[in-house]
Design a protein around this motif. Structure first.
Motif, mmCIF file in Angstrom:
data_model
loop_
_atom_site.group_PDB
_atom_site.id
_atom_site.type_symbol
_atom_site.label_atom_id
_atom_site.label_comp_id
_atom_site.label_asym_id
_atom_site.label_seq_id
_atom_site.Cartn_x
_atom_site.Cartn_y
_atom_site.Cartn_z
ATOM 1 N N ASP A 1 -78.846 -34.224 31.167
ATOM 2 C CA ASP A 1 -80.175 -33.788 31.603
ATOM 3 C C ASP A 1 -81.233 -34.461 30.732
ATOM 4 O O ASP A 1 -81.094 -34.517 29.514
ATOM 5 C CB ASP A 1 -80.324 -32.266 31.449
ATOM 6 N N SER B 1 -82.835 -29.068 45.867
ATOM 7 C CA SER B 1 -82.297 -28.073 44.926
ATOM 8 C C SER B 1 -81.886 -28.715 43.609
ATOM 9 O O SER B 1 -82.085 -28.137 42.533
ATOM 10 C CB SER B 1 -81.119 -27.323 45.543
ATOM 11 N N ASN C 1 -83.464 -27.907 39.840
ATOM 12 C CA ASN C 1 -82.642 -27.604 38.668
ATOM 13 C C ASN C 1 -83.035 -28.470 37.478
ATOM 14 O O ASN C 1 -83.098 -27.997 36.344
ATOM 15 C CB ASN C 1 -81.160 -27.814 38.988
ATOM 16 N N ARG D 1 -85.488 -27.029 33.774
ATOM 17 C CA ARG D 1 -85.103 -27.012 32.361
ATOM 18 C C ARG D 1 -86.323 -27.100 31.429
ATOM 19 O O ARG D 1 -86.205 -26.889 30.224
ATOM 20 C CB ARG D 1 -84.139 -28.162 32.069
#
Length: 527
Positions: free
Chosen positions: A154, A270, A274, A278
């Protein structure tokens, strides 16, 4: 003083002097033979078009340019399988996918028990470390220290998997954090009496190109030049026509270009939520404040056709460049650290990517195809003291060559089963007469994301021959000298039959050399 005593004293003095000289020589020899450190920085999907030491059309990368300017730039550097996981497996084993058995990102798990260059360096007394992206499904082996991101990782406030197999979250932007951890290991955690090899492996510049927040406004006033073949019609190339990596057709309006509308939907909406979910509330506000006016204008204008394609291209290029900018900053941080600690003279610094990437060529983003922008990868090195080579290295090299290069640099015997060849002769300024004149490539991941057909092929300095197989049986031939953008498939034209025959012979030779069980049959193809 009698003659005996005088002679004895003279002898002892001579022995002492000789011993002292011998000791100094031994010390000097030891210092000269001190093993080199290796700092290997690898990014994901960073293409040479977006590095100013290779291409000045799009952006400046001053810190990456420092490596090239102080060392060497490989102008013919390629990968063996242009896909993140398989490319990493080729790199770390020095073997093609057919030997390391990690063929694709969707069905494979890397066999961590197999031979890798970090394991061989470790056995030779090196401290080894890996920080960042691993992407081989199994946990790393052969490292004194590692901390990796799960899967692709991420960009914002990312998670890491530790050596204790715990998953922890860290606050910050991933590229900065990977550099922080790498420098901390070099400074505080390693055994400084031993040589070291650290793999600093970034997620950047991987899709979906989420920038560091401080660079959100960068490049917004820049209009990027569209490649001449952006509107490729794929005539004579059915495999190219069948892909699903078109900027116009396949780039997701929310996931990729960030045009979030909670009242609308997209295939990857979606996943995008996500990713940006974060962010902390304060960070999310900064992010949303930047994109809100762009989103509003986009949906008001509602561009279609070529106007939409052009708009998507510009957004893609800007976001990609922003992610590169942070990466370049962090390469500078590593170079500055090595200089501050007087490590540069004894350290090989390598920068490369796991493959190239399309920046609108053929109308595409992503990689996978054997075409130049994907197969070709940047490779620059700052050499340790004693290696005086500077400037361009033009010989054809491949990512299977990194492992034997690092091993030979460390004085470790290169196992015979490694497919790659050491680049050390080239780094010493030599031009071996027996250097390879052809490269082998094999892509296996189909059907999967982007739907690129399975194919293998051979590349020489002038020609490229590709065979698409599995659910298709098509050959493509390109003359890279007259057609560098690979737009005109010459396969089947009578005047090129001798070239095809020669290339097929070379292709089969390479498939046999690397023991690739997926081979074409000359009899079936009626050469």
């Amino acid at each position: 003083m009698n003659n005996l005593h005088s002679g004895l004293l003279y002898s002892l003095t001579g022995v002492t002097a000789l011993a002292s000289m011998s000791s100094c020589a031994s010390q000097k020899k030891t210092e000269e033979q001190k093993p080199f450190n290796i700092v290997y920085i690898m990014t994901d999907d960073h293409t040479a078009q977006m590095m100013s030491c290779y291409d000045k059309r799009y952006m400046e990368t001053p810190n990456l340019d420092r490596i090239a300017n102080d060392g060497v730039r490989f102008t013919n550097s390629f990968v063996a399988n242009s896909l993140s996981g398989p490319s990493r497996a080729c790199m770390i084993t020095g073997k093609h996918s057919c030997a390391n058995k990690f063929y694709d990102n969707t069905t494979c798990v890397f066999d961590s028990s197999q031979q890798t260059f970090p394991k061989l360096l470790q056995k030779a007394g090196y401290q080894t470390a890996l920080v960042g992206k691993w992407h081989l499904e199994s946990l790393p082996t052969g490292f004194n220290y590692w901390e990796i991101v799960p899967g692709q990782g991420d960009y914002y406030n990312p998670r890491f998997i530790t050596m204790q197999n715990d998953t922890i979250e860290k606050q910050g932007y991933l590229t900065n954090l990977i550099t922080d951890m790498s420098i901390d290991w070099m400074e505080n955690q390693r055994d400084k009496d031993k040589p070291f090899c650290i793999l600093i492996h970034h997620k950047a510049i991987h899709r979906n190109w989420l920038p560091e927040l401080k660079y959100l406004n960068e490049y917004e006033d820049k209009t990027f030049t569209m490649p001449d073949n952006f509107y490729d019609d794929y005539e004579g190339r059915p495999a190219a026509a069948a892909q699903e990596m078109s900027i116009f057709k396949d780039m997701d309006i929310m996931y990729d270009t960030k045009m979030l509308d909670m009242n609308k939907d997209s295939r990857l909406k979606s996943a995008y939520l996500n990713f940006i979910g974060r962010l902390t509330p304060e960070e999310r506000k900064q992010y949303d404040d930047f994109y809100a006016p762009i989103i509003k204008e986009f949906y008001q204008k509602n561009p279609q056709g070529k106007e939409l394609a052009d708009w998507k291209f510009q957004r893609y290029m800007r976001d990609y460049a922003k992610v590169v900018k942070t990466l370049d900053d962090n390469v500078g941080r590593v170079l500055d650290y090595l200089k501050e600690k007087n490590l540069l003279d004894n350290t090989l610094v390598v920068y490369t990517s796991d493959q190239g990437f399309y920046m609108g060529e053929h109308g595409w983003f992503d990689k996978r195809f054997m075409y130049e922008e994907s197969m070709r990868t940047p490779l620059i090195m700052r050499l340790p003291k004693g290696f005086d080579r500077k400037g361009d290295i033009t010989e054809m090299v491949q990512n299977i060559d990194y492992a034997p290069t690092f091993l030979e640099l460390a004085g470790v015997p290169v196992p015979e089963d490694i497919h790659g060849v050491s680049l050390l002769p080239l780094l010493k300024g030599e031009h071996p007469q027996n250097w390879r004149n052809a490269l082998y490539y094999h892509f296996y991941e189909y059907p999967a994301e982007h739907m690129v057909k399975r194919h293998y092929g051979v590349r020489t300095d002038r020609y490229k021959l590709i065979h698409f197989y599995n659910d298709i049986d098509m050959w493509e031939l390109y003359d890279l000298q007259s057609d560098p953008m690979e737009m005109h498939n010459l396969y089947g034209q009578a005047e090129y039959e001798p070239v095809v025959k020669e290339l097929k012979e070379e292709l089969l030779k390479l498939q046999e050399q690397y023991n690739d069980p997926v081979r074409f049959s000359p009899d079936r193809d009626k050469e």
